[in-house]
Design a protein around this motif. Structure first.
Motif, PDB file in Angstrom:
ATOM      1  N   SER A 178       0.830  -1.209   0.000  1.00  0.00           N
ATOM      2  CA  SER A 178       0.000   0.000   0.000  1.00  0.00           C
ATOM      3  C   SER A 178       0.863   1.257   0.000  1.00  0.00           C
ATOM      4  N   TYR A 179       2.049   1.169   0.606  1.00  0.00           N
ATOM      5  CA  TYR A 179       2.955   2.317   0.604  1.00  0.00           C
ATOM      6  C   TYR A 179       3.671   2.447  -0.733  1.00  0.00           C
ATOM      7  N   HIS A 180       4.040   1.332  -1.330  1.00  0.00           N
ATOM      8  CA  HIS A 180       4.670   1.388  -2.648  1.00  0.00           C
ATOM      9  C   HIS A 180       3.729   2.001  -3.682  1.00  0.00           C
ATOM     10  N   LYS A 181       2.440   1.740  -3.562  1.00  0.00           N
ATOM     11  CA  LYS A 181       1.457   2.272  -4.519  1.00  0.00           C
ATOM     12  C   LYS A 181       1.343   3.789  -4.445  1.00  0.00           C
ATOM     13  N   LEU A 182       1.762   4.367  -3.344  1.00  0.00           N
ATOM     14  CA  LEU A 182       1.704   5.823  -3.234  1.00  0.00           C
ATOM     15  C   LEU A 182       2.575   6.491  -4.293  1.00  0.00           C
ATOM     16  N   GLY A 183       3.599   5.766  -4.768  1.00  0.00           N
ATOM     17  CA  GLY A 183       4.471   6.311  -5.790  1.00  0.00           C
ATOM     18  C   GLY A 183       3.794   6.506  -7.128  1.00  0.00           C
ATOM     19  N   LEU A 184       2.593   5.927  -7.300  1.00  0.00           N
ATOM     20  CA  LEU A 184       1.845   6.077  -8.553  1.00  0.00           C
ATOM     21  C   LEU A 184       0.996   7.342  -8.574  1.00  0.00           C
ATOM     22  N   LEU A 185       0.883   7.998  -7.430  1.00  0.00           N
ATOM     23  CA  LEU A 185       0.079   9.220  -7.358  1.00  0.00           C
ATOM     24  C   LEU A 185       0.811  10.386  -8.022  1.00  0.00           C
ATOM     25  N   GLU A 186       0.086  11.453  -8.276  1.00  0.00           N
ATOM     26  CA  GLU A 186       0.669  12.634  -8.902  1.00  0.00           C
ATOM     27  C   GLU A 186       1.598  13.351  -7.924  1.00  0.00           C
TER      28      GLU A 186
END
Length: 338
Positions: A178-186
């Motif tokens: 879930s923290y790694h996915k934050l890198g996909l945000l703008e």
């Protein structure tokens, strides 16, 4: 993941106000008398001037205020912010020259008792000043652990997550993902800037082996929102910022970094012990910014996940965190999230 808008408002969970002119005058008088216990230096004068400039809305002649003898400093500290301000400025005087000096700690204890704002961390600093560094430092570390949460259950859970994660006894791949996915945000959104904070500092994400648990994330979020870095100078600024908004053991995070990066006493074995990292103007400005923050960002009090897709700039406005007013401190700020 939450919506981009986040909750419609941010409640004033930490209803702070800025110190009054009288509060600042009392605090400056207390700080000056602590410094006078072994002689006011140029560094002390810089700290006193910074306190006047960044904490007082009205003009104060700090030199005149500083002339008050210790036995003439008496005031009814009616608010939490008044007590916090006195303790914050006296702590600045204790650490002004780096080492924790016995005359200054003793003077701080005397004044704190007279003003009715004595806190246990002063006793811990007294142990350190008397040469019992290990005992005093361990007590401060215990206070730090108990400050990561708003209830005993949260503190105990945080301690377990910290130890089990750090020792590699447990991992949580779903949480880490879930923290790694934050890198996909703008770029610019809180979640993305938090992810960047971990990446630029080579930190492991919560849930990964060898991490300190999710309870520490609120501290990292505070770094992002304040735009203070994890370099020694930035950690001290972040600690001062935290004192302003934090309800439970607010001085514990600050003392940890002051001991590590200002007094040269190794508290965290993962970081180098240094001296002289405290910038007077930035230090006082960071405290004021923390006081103006309208929420306690501590784990268990303010859930950053509700705002993961909200721009950092917008969140600062909603949390009432003002821009940095002091000159930039070399290595102390994140230019990317200013």
């Amino acid at each position: 993941m939450t919506s981009r808008e986040g909750p419609s408002h941010i409640a004033s969970e930490n209803p702070q106000r800025l110190p009054t002119k009288r509060d600042v005058e009392t605090s400056i008088a207390a700080m000056a008398n602590v410094a006078k216990s072994d002689g006011i230096s140029a560094v002390d004068e810089s700290l006193l001037e910074a306190a006047r400039r960044y904490l007082a809305d009205d003009d104060i002649d700090w030199r005149k205020v500083a002339e008050r003898p210790a036995d003439e400093i008496s005031a009814t500290l009616e608010s939490d912010v008044a007590k916090r301000c006195v303790l914050f400025l006296m702590t600045a005087a204790i650490f002004a020259h780096g080492s924790v000096q016995l005359p200054r700690v003793e003077a701080s204890l005397k004044i704190a008792r007279a003003l009715g704002c004595h806190e246990g961390f002063l006793d811990d600093l007294l142990d350190i000043a008397r040469g019992r560094e290990f005992i005093g430092a361990m007590r401060i570390r215990a206070k730090l652990m108990s400050s990561h949460g708003t209830s005993r259950i949260q503190v105990l859970k945080g301690f377990w997550d910290n130890m089990s994660g750090y020792l590699g006894l447990s991992t949580d791949p779903v949480l880490a993902a879930s923290y790694h996915k934050l890198g996909l945000l703008e770029p610019g959104l809180l979640g993305r800037e938090l992810w960047a904070h971990y990446v630029r500092n080579n930190l492991r994400f919560p849930g990964e082996k060898g991490t300190t648990g999710e309870f520490i994330v609120s501290h990292d979020v505070a770094h992002v929102l304040s735009a203070y870095s994890t370099e020694p100078a930035g950690e001290i600024l972040a600690g001062a910022f935290t004192v302003g908004y934090k309800a439970r053991n607010p001085f514990a995070p600050l003392l940890l970094v002051l001991l590590q990066f200002q007094a040269g006493i190794k508290i965290d074995f993962r970081s180098e012990a240094l001296t002289g990292s405290l910038d007077p103007a930035g230090y006082m400005d960071a405290f004021r910014r923390g006081l103006e923050c309208n929420a306690d960002l501590t784990y268990g009090s303010w859930d950053w996940r509700h705002y993961a897709e909200v721009p950092v700039a917008e969140l600062r406005e909603r949390l009432a965190i003002p821009p940095q007013a002091a000159p930039a401190v070399a290595g102390g700020t994140y230019q990317e999230v200013l």
